[in-house]
Design a protein around this motif. Sequence first.
Motif, short mmCIF file in Angstrom:
data_model
loop_
_atom_site.label_atom_id
_atom_site.label_comp_id
_atom_site.label_asym_id
_atom_site.label_seq_id
_atom_site.Cartn_x
_atom_site.Cartn_y
_atom_site.Cartn_z
N VAL A 262 0.84 -1.21 0.00
CA VAL A 262 0.00 0.00 0.00
C VAL A 262 0.87 1.26 0.00
N GLY A 263 0.61 2.15 -0.96
CA GLY A 263 1.29 3.44 -0.97
C GLY A 263 2.66 3.44 -1.61
N LEU A 264 3.07 2.33 -2.22
CA LEU A 264 4.40 2.31 -2.87
C LEU A 264 4.34 2.88 -4.29
N TYR A 265 3.21 2.73 -4.96
CA TYR A 265 2.98 3.29 -6.30
C TYR A 265 4.11 2.98 -7.28
N GLY A 266 4.61 1.75 -7.23
CA GLY A 266 5.63 1.33 -8.20
C GLY A 266 7.01 1.89 -7.94
N LYS A 267 7.24 2.38 -6.73
CA LYS A 267 8.58 2.85 -6.41
C LYS A 267 9.57 1.73 -6.68
N LYS A 268 10.61 2.03 -7.41
CA LYS A 268 11.56 0.96 -7.72
C LYS A 268 12.23 0.50 -6.44
N GLY A 269 12.45 -0.76 -6.34
CA GLY A 269 12.94 -1.39 -5.12
C GLY A 269 12.56 -2.82 -5.32
N PRO A 270 12.79 -3.69 -4.35
CA PRO A 270 12.48 -5.11 -4.56
C PRO A 270 11.03 -5.36 -4.99
N SER A 271 10.08 -4.57 -4.45
CA SER A 271 8.69 -4.82 -4.84
C SER A 271 8.40 -4.29 -6.24
N GLY A 272 9.33 -3.49 -6.79
CA GLY A 272 9.17 -3.00 -8.16
C GLY A 272 9.75 -3.96 -9.20
N ASP A 273 10.45 -5.01 -8.72
CA ASP A 273 11.01 -6.01 -9.65
C ASP A 273 9.89 -6.90 -10.19
N LEU A 274 10.24 -7.68 -11.20
CA LEU A 274 9.33 -8.69 -11.77
C LEU A 274 7.95 -8.10 -12.06
N GLY A 275 7.96 -6.93 -12.70
CA GLY A 275 6.69 -6.34 -13.14
C GLY A 275 5.94 -5.56 -12.09
N GLY A 276 6.60 -5.21 -10.99
CA GLY A 276 5.93 -4.45 -9.93
C GLY A 276 5.81 -2.97 -10.29
N VAL A 277 4.86 -2.67 -11.16
CA VAL A 277 4.75 -1.30 -11.69
C VAL A 277 3.90 -0.40 -10.79
N GLY A 278 3.31 -0.98 -9.75
CA GLY A 278 2.46 -0.19 -8.87
C GLY A 278 1.00 -0.55 -9.05
N CYS A 279 0.19 -0.16 -8.08
CA CYS A 279 -1.23 -0.49 -8.09
C CYS A 279 -2.04 0.80 -7.95
N THR A 280 -3.35 0.70 -8.17
CA THR A 280 -4.23 1.84 -7.93
C THR A 280 -4.61 1.84 -6.45
N ASP A 281 -5.14 2.95 -5.98
CA ASP A 281 -5.57 2.99 -4.58
C ASP A 281 -6.69 1.98 -4.32
N THR A 282 -7.53 1.74 -5.33
CA THR A 282 -8.59 0.72 -5.17
C THR A 282 -7.95 -0.64 -4.90
N GLU A 283 -6.86 -0.94 -5.64
CA GLU A 283 -6.19 -2.23 -5.44
C GLU A 283 -5.47 -2.28 -4.08
#
Length: 414
Positions: A262-283
């Motif tokens: 929640v609240g990362l909005y695709g910030k590059k970092g480990p959660s941005g790897d492997l297609g982690g482009v970010g989510c909407t607030d609904t998601e």
Amino acid sequence: MKKQILSLIVILLCLSNGTAQTQITNGSLLAPTPPMGWMTWNYFADAINEKDIREMADAIVSTGMLKAGYDHVFIDDGWQGGRDKRNTIIADPMKFPSGIKALADYVHSKGLKLGIYSDAAPLTCAGYTASLNFEDQDAKTFASWGIDYLKYDYCGAPDDTEIAKTRYKKMADALRKSGRDIALGICEWGDHKPWLWGQQVGGQLWRTTADLRDKWKSLKTVKTAKELHSVGAGIIDIVDFSQDYAAYAKPGYWNDMDMLVVGLYGKKGPSGDLGGVGCTDTEYQSQMSLWSIMNSPLAATNDVRTMNAETKRILLNEEVIAINQDALGKQAVCKIKNELWSVFVRPLANGDFAIAILNRSEIAQNSKIDFAELGFNSTYEIKDLWQHKVIGKGKKWNGKVLPHETKLFRLKKI
Ligand code: GLA
């Protein structure tokens, strides 16, 4: 006389039973409800230091996160600086010039607990010094620093269930002997079915899948959870693979669905790897709803110092958190699953029920839920926990659910 002796024996038995129970409760339930807090990994990866962590601890207090229940600061991988001449594990002196004990004292002074990270192999996932064959010594060091929680990873360890059990038990035993209550989070990503043995070896929680990336869904459909390691898990993948283990969660022992994105909005970092482009607030709101109804630990990973109003609204919804922290500790079960919907239900300690209705599809859908089909045969007052209001009374609910939105309701019998 005989009667009096008998009553005395009964009283003594009751007393001793009571004492034993208290000891068991105090001694074993290190995590009576799913642990909550903020974890360094998704935002900072291993580029961590004591200044940022202190600032984050300050922000956890000033933003109201601590008050809402986020009472841990979890240091993840990257804090280690090797071992000294006596083989005592040390923090990287550049990143933590004051040492971990000083940091623990600081977060404790704020009313927070401190978690740390190691691995059941010689090196951690990011290549830092880990604890294999140093379990007792490291557990004592963590205790002397005032650590309250250990996340214990499995990179570099054999892909073998018996070895995994042995290595986790060794660390759990070491923690028990360390002289401090330190909860143990097992992190072998569900590869060796830790829900079957996590409690038995001394863990309080266990990860159910590969790392969550900051995305809704893996681009490729996978058949087994293990495949998520290479394609990257999204929120809905973790929900789908974790729902089968509901029966293994109970107060003190939890399925860990990984950190909140929640609240990362695709910030590059480990959660941005492997297609982690970010989510909407609904998601992100869906993640919070589903992690809460499914009893997962809630470890936020966004920059708490600068979070926007939407992120705050999602992370700090106390009515949603109350579902996650409900004393009954029953993980929701999935009652309906098809292409369009996932519907989860769980009972709550005061007799209410929680229902989550997730629209899995890419377009808005109208939902018609008949509570009797979910096993609830009374009439209910329906509270929408995101709108914070009672939206109806009855035996059914009809309404629109946006794509990837999760409605979270609390039903009170009337
Ligand atoms: C593994 C874990 C992650 C994180 C990293 C650190 O991938 O699953 O949660 O702790 O290691 O290197």
